[in-house]
Design an enzyme around this catalytic site. Structure first.
Site, PDB file in Angstrom:
ATOM      1  N   CYS A  42      37.340  52.635 -36.297  1.00 30.87           N
ATOM      2  CA  CYS A  42      38.019  53.773 -36.610  1.00 30.87           C
ATOM      3  C   CYS A  42      38.027  54.357 -38.141  1.00 30.87           C
ATOM      4  CB  CYS A  42      39.498  53.883 -36.118  1.00 30.87           C
ATOM      5  SG  CYS A  42      39.408  53.172 -34.579  1.00 30.87           S
ATOM      6  N   THR A 272      37.726  42.034 -12.796  1.00 31.50           N
ATOM      7  CA  THR A 272      36.320  42.331 -12.336  1.00 31.50           C
ATOM      8  C   THR A 272      36.226  42.126 -10.847  1.00 31.50           C
ATOM      9  OG1 THR A 272      35.314  40.632 -12.760  1.00 31.50           O
ATOM     10  CG2 THR A 272      35.370  42.159 -14.499  1.00 31.50           C
TER      11      THR A 272
HETATM   12  C1  FAD Z   1      33.031  55.273 -36.033  1.00 30.26           C
HETATM   13  C2  FAD Z   1      34.074  55.057 -34.810  1.00 30.26           C
HETATM   14  C3  FAD Z   1      35.238  55.653 -34.990  1.00 30.26           C
HETATM   15  C4  FAD Z   1      36.288  55.285 -34.133  1.00 30.26           C
HETATM   16  N1  FAD Z   1      37.447  56.002 -33.972  1.00 30.26           N
HETATM   17  C5  FAD Z   1      38.478  55.807 -33.278  1.00 30.26           C
HETATM   18  C6  FAD Z   1      39.540  56.365 -33.542  1.00 30.26           C
HETATM   19  O1  FAD Z   1      39.796  57.206 -34.532  1.00 30.26           O
HETATM   20  N2  FAD Z   1      40.691  56.285 -32.541  1.00 30.26           N
HETATM   21  C7  FAD Z   1      40.449  55.684 -31.364  1.00 30.26           C
HETATM   22  O2  FAD Z   1      41.239  55.447 -30.464  1.00 30.26           O
HETATM   23  N3  FAD Z   1      39.142  55.104 -31.232  1.00 30.26           N
HETATM   24  C8  FAD Z   1      38.042  55.225 -32.041  1.00 30.26           C
HETATM   25  N4  FAD Z   1      37.125  54.426 -31.840  1.00 30.26           N
HETATM   26  C9  FAD Z   1      36.620  53.714 -30.485  1.00 30.26           C
HETATM   27  C10 FAD Z   1      37.405  52.329 -30.761  1.00 30.26           C
HETATM   28  O3  FAD Z   1      36.926  51.878 -31.893  1.00 30.26           O
HETATM   29  C11 FAD Z   1      37.108  51.613 -29.578  1.00 30.26           C
HETATM   30  O4  FAD Z   1      37.603  52.174 -28.503  1.00 30.26           O
HETATM   31  C12 FAD Z   1      37.440  50.171 -29.619  1.00 30.26           C
HETATM   32  O5  FAD Z   1      37.104  49.828 -30.633  1.00 30.26           O
HETATM   33  C13 FAD Z   1      36.899  49.447 -28.362  1.00 30.26           C
HETATM   34  O6  FAD Z   1      37.335  48.010 -28.435  1.00 30.26           O
HETATM   35  P1  FAD Z   1      36.264  47.275 -27.688  1.00 30.26           P
HETATM   36  O7  FAD Z   1      36.883  45.744 -27.834  1.00 30.26           O
HETATM   37  O8  FAD Z   1      35.953  47.153 -26.190  1.00 30.26           O
HETATM   38  O9  FAD Z   1      35.148  47.249 -28.410  1.00 30.26           O
HETATM   39  P2  FAD Z   1      34.587  46.795 -30.043  1.00 30.26           P
HETATM   40  O10 FAD Z   1      35.796  46.969 -30.643  1.00 30.26           O
HETATM   41  O11 FAD Z   1      33.228  47.592 -29.857  1.00 30.26           O
HETATM   42  O12 FAD Z   1      34.255  45.439 -29.898  1.00 30.26           O
HETATM   43  C14 FAD Z   1      33.093  44.813 -29.068  1.00 30.26           C
HETATM   44  C15 FAD Z   1      32.505  43.754 -29.687  1.00 30.26           C
HETATM   45  O13 FAD Z   1      31.853  42.753 -28.765  1.00 30.26           O
HETATM   46  C16 FAD Z   1      30.835  42.376 -29.519  1.00 30.26           C
HETATM   47  N5  FAD Z   1      29.742  41.939 -28.310  1.00 30.26           N
HETATM   48  C17 FAD Z   1      29.201  42.822 -27.562  1.00 30.26           C
HETATM   49  N6  FAD Z   1      28.237  42.001 -26.756  1.00 30.26           N
HETATM   50  C18 FAD Z   1      28.511  40.804 -27.061  1.00 30.26           C
HETATM   51  C19 FAD Z   1      27.862  39.783 -26.700  1.00 30.26           C
HETATM   52  N7  FAD Z   1      27.039  39.472 -25.443  1.00 30.26           N
HETATM   53  N8  FAD Z   1      28.398  38.248 -27.039  1.00 30.26           N
HETATM   54  C20 FAD Z   1      29.140  38.344 -28.238  1.00 30.26           C
HETATM   55  N9  FAD Z   1      29.809  39.534 -28.779  1.00 30.26           N
HETATM   56  C21 FAD Z   1      29.411  40.573 -28.407  1.00 30.26           C
HETATM   57  C22 FAD Z   1      30.273  43.591 -30.198  1.00 30.26           C
HETATM   58  O14 FAD Z   1      29.470  42.999 -31.322  1.00 30.26           O
HETATM   59  C23 FAD Z   1      31.513  44.105 -30.909  1.00 30.26           C
HETATM   60  O15 FAD Z   1      31.876  43.802 -31.999  1.00 30.26           O
HETATM   61  C24 FAD Z   1      36.062  54.722 -33.046  1.00 30.26           C
HETATM   62  C25 FAD Z   1      34.739  53.889 -32.826  1.00 30.26           C
HETATM   63  C26 FAD Z   1      33.835  54.097 -33.782  1.00 30.26           C
HETATM   64  C27 FAD Z   1      32.502  53.332 -33.662  1.00 30.26           C
END
Ligand code: FAD
Length: 573
Positions: A42, A272
């Site tokens: 973020c 899941t």
């Molecule tokens: C620029 C930006 C700004 C944002 N601003 C906000 C905000 O202000 N407020 C808000 O609520 N949300 C915001 N978000 C959204 C928020 O960051 C996401 O909702 C949150 O990070 C989701 O968490 P996650 O764990 O699902 O995925 P992520 O945080 O994306 O983490 C997933 C990780 O899994 C890893 N991965 C994927 N596949 C594999 C694999 N096969 N093997 C190993 N590793 C793997 C990836 O490399 C990644 O690092 C923003 C997102 C971005 C990109």
């Protein structure tokens, strides 16, 4: 118990830490394909904008420190390639050495996130076209801006990441264009609220091109030429692709897990379709408890909350995820843009019985220096009084109102009861009637028939339009065909009003029109207060006028057009 975690950022790291706090004995291995874990996604746009100065500030946890504190085997630069559900093992590739190896599990947790959508257009893969997801992504952009060579930029997409990037590019002195295929920015907002955001973006020098699609990007010497369907050719130094995100479901799909419309399907325990595999975060679809529909809402709060729910359930502490209502906030230059719940567009689509209220209260007592208005649109069930959603654009204190509404939605508080709650008040912080109280009072007056409401978009043209603002206000901003009687003269001029017509009364924001409404109703007139008054009128008209033709540029001129235009209901007569 051996637990494997795929993904080491918001969901993955939160899950791993909670899991360890609940179970000292479990073996936990966290796989992250990138080189950083638990970084501030973020915060990325603000690093490009030099608002966050140091890259280190984006790295919330370092792999070694996190691994040591929580006794977790953190494997960065390790990508999980496949899942063998029958033998409960995964195949991993070490990206540093290229080596592939297997790891067995008792429980597997997927938190792979969502990836930016790269438009399938010619030139999307050219050097200079960037997506914003990881620290390395933003480092490249930041270095380019720091070099002084980025004078012009195009941001494709006006969702929250696109808008944040546009603001930060503008902050660095880059001439910035935003190209959006819809007729408004921030699709979660209704257009009559989005136009307030349009004004703020344009006021800060960003060029907003609506209802237009980028169809081609080509090299032009050292620059890039961005072509749009409306025929624009914008030559820039950098392109930011912010045209949405899509859940990373391939791993789950290949393993035969059930996938919904977009994301991995999970139950309320975050399980899941395989009971030994959990999934959380941007990769999953969730229930919106307001509508009962399944949606993909990629935000940080759901990822973190779902991580805790999954860890609790694996540890034997029963916990349910109660859905996501999309409470969110974004900074757009000097405005705070926040929302919770569902918008009017969706209510119309779902044919739900709703009423709406527009309010423009000050964030704190008007007599205390620095007060600024918050534009609020509140949608509620006109039969039950349950709140459907709220959108807000304002300055300081805006998100505070939305957080209260978010709790009210979750707790199913009837809108009328919002008048009953006491909130903090002293002049620098609030008013003795908070905006949330106001919403309750207005809704109650409407529902009891004490001060019925109507809206600019509900006028049919056969109403008697009554403007009760002052002479000075009307001279400055006239609404055509409105009959003018200042509220303070109304009691003595009732004989000028028709008794056989509906009277639609308005002032600047609705307060004086409420007084007028009460005078008129008690004198036997059929009167309605046009919610939000003249301020809502400007937004309504701008929403009608902006973005309808392909490649519509929102400029000072197109914003000001509304002030010399005949209202649509007059045209339709
Ligand atoms: C620029 C930006 C700004 C944002 N601003 C906000 C905000 O202000 N407020 C808000 O609520 N949300 C915001 N978000 C959204 C928020 O960051 C996401 O909702 C949150 O990070 C989701 O968490 P996650 O764990 O699902 O995925 P992520 O945080 O994306 O983490 C997933 C990780 O899994 C890893 N991965 C994927 N596949 C594999 C694999 N096969 N093997 C190993 N590793 C793997 C990836 O490399 C990644 O690092 C923003 C997102 C971005 C990109």
């Amino acid at each position: 118990m051996k637990i494997l975690v795929v993904g080491g950022v918001a969901g993955g790291a939160s899950f791993s830490a909670r899991m360890r706090r609940l179970n000292e004995k479990a073996e936990i291995i966290m796989f992250e394909r990138g080189e950083y874990i638990s970084f501030a996604n973020c915060g990325l746009p603000y690093y490009a904008g030099d608002v966050i100065k140091e890259k280190e500030n984006l790295l919330i946890q370092k792999p070694e420190k996190f691994g040591k504190r929580f006794n977790i085997d953190v494997r960065i630069l390790n990508e999980v390639l496949s899942i063998d559900r029958v033998n409960k093992k995964i195949l991993v590739r070490n990206r540093k050495t290229g080596e592939k190896y297997e790891e067995t599990y008792d429980k597997l947790v997927l938190s792979p996130g969502a990836e930016p959508v790269m438009l399938p257009i010619e030139g999307a893969d050219l050097e200079g076209v960037h997506r914003i997801r990881t620290v390395p992504d933003i480092e490249v952009v930041r270095k380019k801006i720091d070099s002084g060579k980025v004078k012009k930029a195009v941001v494709i997409g006006a969702g929250f990441i696109g808008i944040e990037m546009a603001e930060n590019l503008a902050h660095r002195g880059v001439e910035t264009y935003v190209v959006e295929m819809l007729d408004q920015v921030m699709p979660n907002f209704d257009k009559d609220m989005a136009v307030i955001i349009h004004r703020e973006i344009v006021r800060n020098g960003v060029i907003l091109n609506l209802n237009d699609k980028v169809c081609k990007i080509s090299k032009q010497n050292d620059a890039l030429c961005v072509e749009t369907e409306s025929g624009k050719k914008i030559v820039v130094d950098i392109v930011i692709m912010a045209s949405g995100v899509k859940p990373e479901v391939q791993l789950a799909k290949d393993a035969g897990l059930k996938i919904g419309n977009k994301g991995i399907l999970v139950d309320e325990y975050m399980r899941t379709s395989d009971p030994n595999i959990f999934a959380i975060g941007d990769a999953v679809e969730v229930k919106n408890p307001i509508t009962g529909t399944i949606m993909h809402i990629p935000l940080a709060w759901p990822a973190v909350r779902q991580a805790l729910v999954a860890a609790n359930n694996i540890a034997g502490v029963e916990d349910k995820y109660k859905g996501t209502i999309g409470t969110s906030v974004v900074k757009v230059f000097s405005k705070t843009v926040a929302m919770t719940g569902i918008n009017e567009k969706m209510l119309v689509k779902m044919n739900l019985p709703y009423e709406k209220i527009y309010l423009y209260p000050a964030n704190h007592a008007g007599y205390y220096p620095g007060a600024s208005p918050i534009a609020l649109k509140i949608l509620y069930n006109k039969e039950t009084g349950e709140i459907f959603g709220v959108q807000a654009v304002g300055g300081e204190g805006t998100e505070k109102q939305i957080d209260i509404f978010s709790v009210a939605i979750r707790a199913k508080i009837n809108i009328e009861n919002l008048a009953d709650y006491d909130f903090c008040y002293a002049p620098p912080y609030g008013s003795s009637k908070s905006p949330v109280n106001f919403a309750g009072m207005v809704a109650k007056n409407h529902r009891l028939g004490l001060s019925p409401l109507t809206h600019w978009d509900r006028l049919k043209g056969d109403e008697f339009l009554l403007d009760v603002r002052t002479k000075e206000e009307v001279e400055e901003t006239r609404v055509e065909n409105a009959y003018h009687i200042p509220v303070d003269e109304l009691r003595n001029r009732l004989d000028e009003l028709p008794r056989d017509k509906k009277i639609a009364v308005f002032c600047r924001v609705g307060v004086r029109a409420h007084i007028a409404n009460r005078i008129l109703i008690q004198n036997g007139f059929k009167s309605y207060n046009i919610s939000g008054g003249y301020k809502a009128y400007v937004n309504y008209m701008q929403a009608k006028m902006q973005g309808n033709e392909p490649g519509f540029l929102v400029t000072e001129e197109t914003i000001n057009e509304v002030f010399c235009t005949t209202p649509t209901w007059e045209k339709n007569k």
